[in-house]
Design an enzyme around this catalytic site. Structure first.
Site, PDB file in Angstrom:
ATOM      1  CD1 TRP A  14      -2.404  -2.249   1.853  1.00  0.00           C
ATOM      2  CD2 TRP A  14      -3.107  -0.578  -0.291  1.00  0.00           C
ATOM      3  NE1 TRP A  14      -3.469  -2.836   0.985  1.00  0.00           N
ATOM      4  CE2 TRP A  14      -4.251  -2.113   0.078  1.00  0.00           C
ATOM      5  CE3 TRP A  14      -3.311  -0.632  -1.138  1.00  0.00           C
ATOM      6  CZ2 TRP A  14      -4.993  -2.605  -0.669  1.00  0.00           C
ATOM      7  CZ3 TRP A  14      -4.384  -0.287  -1.937  1.00  0.00           C
ATOM      8  CH2 TRP A  14      -5.579  -1.805  -2.129  1.00  0.00           C
ATOM      9  CG  ASP A  35      -2.763   3.994   5.091  1.00  0.00           C
ATOM     10  OD1 ASP A  35      -4.324   3.524   5.775  1.00  0.00           O
ATOM     11  OD2 ASP A  35      -3.288   3.633   3.811  1.00  0.00           O
ATOM     12  CE  LYS A  54      -8.721  -2.792   4.762  1.00  0.00           C
ATOM     13  NZ  LYS A  54      -8.281  -3.648   4.030  1.00  0.00           N
TER      14      LYS A  54
END
Length: 405
Positions: A115, A206, A231
């Site tokens: 990511w 993040d 999540k």
């Protein structure tokens, strides 16, 4: 088709608490006694604006967010923020340093997994500044090409006055996570960050796959923290941002000085000024997120989940180590850098991975297959996964070891 619910170890969209889903069903039909479902009600109504305030308050109190930071809600997920943080932070830097050329501006990226690598690629695509890799974990991995741990602090190299410094706290695909113990060599090296001309770090994090799972180290020192909700918090479609107020800038004024124009729905100022209601928000995900965070508050907040998540991770890693010793499992991440949220490993032997997945599914445990880019097994232990469900998986892992050692 069975009515029984499987144990969902998927990496996202991920498991949600049964009690929350049951309550959400009521709200879909009749939200706060309005006689209208939450997916139908106006986002300008007093009932929904009250929900937004409650959602913000639950995040602020459970994470100890200081008044120096605004909490805003938007859409587009973490991937949308790959773009938004670049545009907003470059606008801020342009206002601070209007005479610098694009080549003289720099954005620092810490690359520890898939990511953060994607975030780097987007920064390069957007332009507006040069991009500097402060560290690339692959260079220090066992094969010099995989993401298998957090590099030692001595390998980090930050620019003197960057427009932003980006890192991904938990890499969902690769199972690599910064330690929240400041004494750990796998912690984020805050002590190496440059003072910068403004005296405030342009630090962007993040937190998509670990948000609300434990406290955020040095939260007040961050410029922007963002997280996709799918999540630990709710369904896909909601993105949560914690933005320091000096980073909520007039992007149109910056554009007049030569900054890249910022689309209005990506402008932190436009969203913040409208209390996250500039355009129609993700009403249903926000409602479910509010239920999740209310449940979290009642259970004890991030302190409760940090303790629970530590125990869950320790149980899985202990069994993984036992399987490694017997030649059945092989961890993908170095000890000390392993994620609490996403435990990744290989199952050794011909067709062993397929056998492991089939056996787990037969016992009602699903979504254990690793990301398509890296393969293997991925166990996601988000907040909604209970200790009992974790114990069930660990027992299966042990049984698999005994049958295949």
């Amino acid at each position: 088709m069975t009515d029984a619910r499987s144990v969902n170890f998927g990496a996202g969209p991920s498991a949600l608490p049964d009690s929350v889903l049951q309550e959400a069903c009521k709200g879909l039909l009749n939200f706060k006694g309005t006689g209208i479902g939450v997916a139908e009600i106006s986002h300008r109504s007093k009932e929904f604006t009250s929900l937004v305030a409650e959602l913000e308050n639950n995040i602020r109190t459970q994470l100890d967010v200081p008044p120096t930071h605004k909490i805003i809600f938007t859409q587009g997920g973490g991937t949308g923020q790959f773009s938004a943080v670049v545009l907003n932070m470059l606008a801020r830097h342009r206002l601070l340093h209007p005479d610098l050329s694009d080549e003289q501006r720099v954005m620092d990226y810490v690359i520890t997994g898939s990511w953060s690598k994607k975030a780097l690629e987007e920064a390069k695509r957007l332009g507006g500044a040069s991009v500097h890799v402060a560290v690339d974990a692959r260079e220090y991995s066992k094969d010099s090409r995989s993401f298998d741990g957090i590099p030692a602090h001595e390998h980090f190299d930050f620019s003197a006055d960057p427009a932003l410094i980006y890192y991904c706290e938990n890499e969902t695909v690769d199972g690599v996570q910064f330690s929240n113990d400041g004494q750990s060599p796998a912690s984020f090296p805050f002590h190496l960050l440059p003072p910068g001309s403004s005296g405030l770090w342009p630090l962007v994090a993040d937190y998509s796959s670990s948000f609300m799972s434990r406290k955020i180290p040095r939260l007040a020192d961050h410029a922007v923290i963002y997280a996709g909700a799918q999540k630990n918090i709710g369904p896909a479609g909601l993105t949560i941002l914690i933005v320091r107020q000096d980073c909520i800038v007039d992007v149109d004024a910056a554009a007049k000085l030569g900054a890249v124009p910022v689309p209005i729905t990506l402008s932190y100022k436009a969203i913040a000024d409208a209390s996250s209601l500039y355009n129609t928000p993700s009403t249903l995900p926000m409602y479910i997120a509010s239920l999740v965070l209310e449940r979290s508050r009642n259970l004890g907040g991030t302190e409760y989940f940090e303790s629970l998540n530590r125990k869950k991770a320790q149980k899985v890693y202990s069994m993984l180590k036992e399987g490694e010793a017997k030649g059945v499992y092989r961890p993908k991440v170095r000890e000390g850098s392993g994620s609490w949220m996403n435990v990744v490993f290989d199952v050794l032997g011909d067709n062993a991975e397929a056998k492991f997945l089939a056996g787990a599914e037969a016992k009602g445990m699903t979504a254990l297959k690793g990301h398509r880019s890296v393969g293997g097994i991925r166990i996601s232990l988000y907040n909604a996964i209970t200790e009992e469900q974790t114990d069930k998986l660990v027992a299966y892992m042990k049984e698999f070891i005994s049958q295949n050692a």
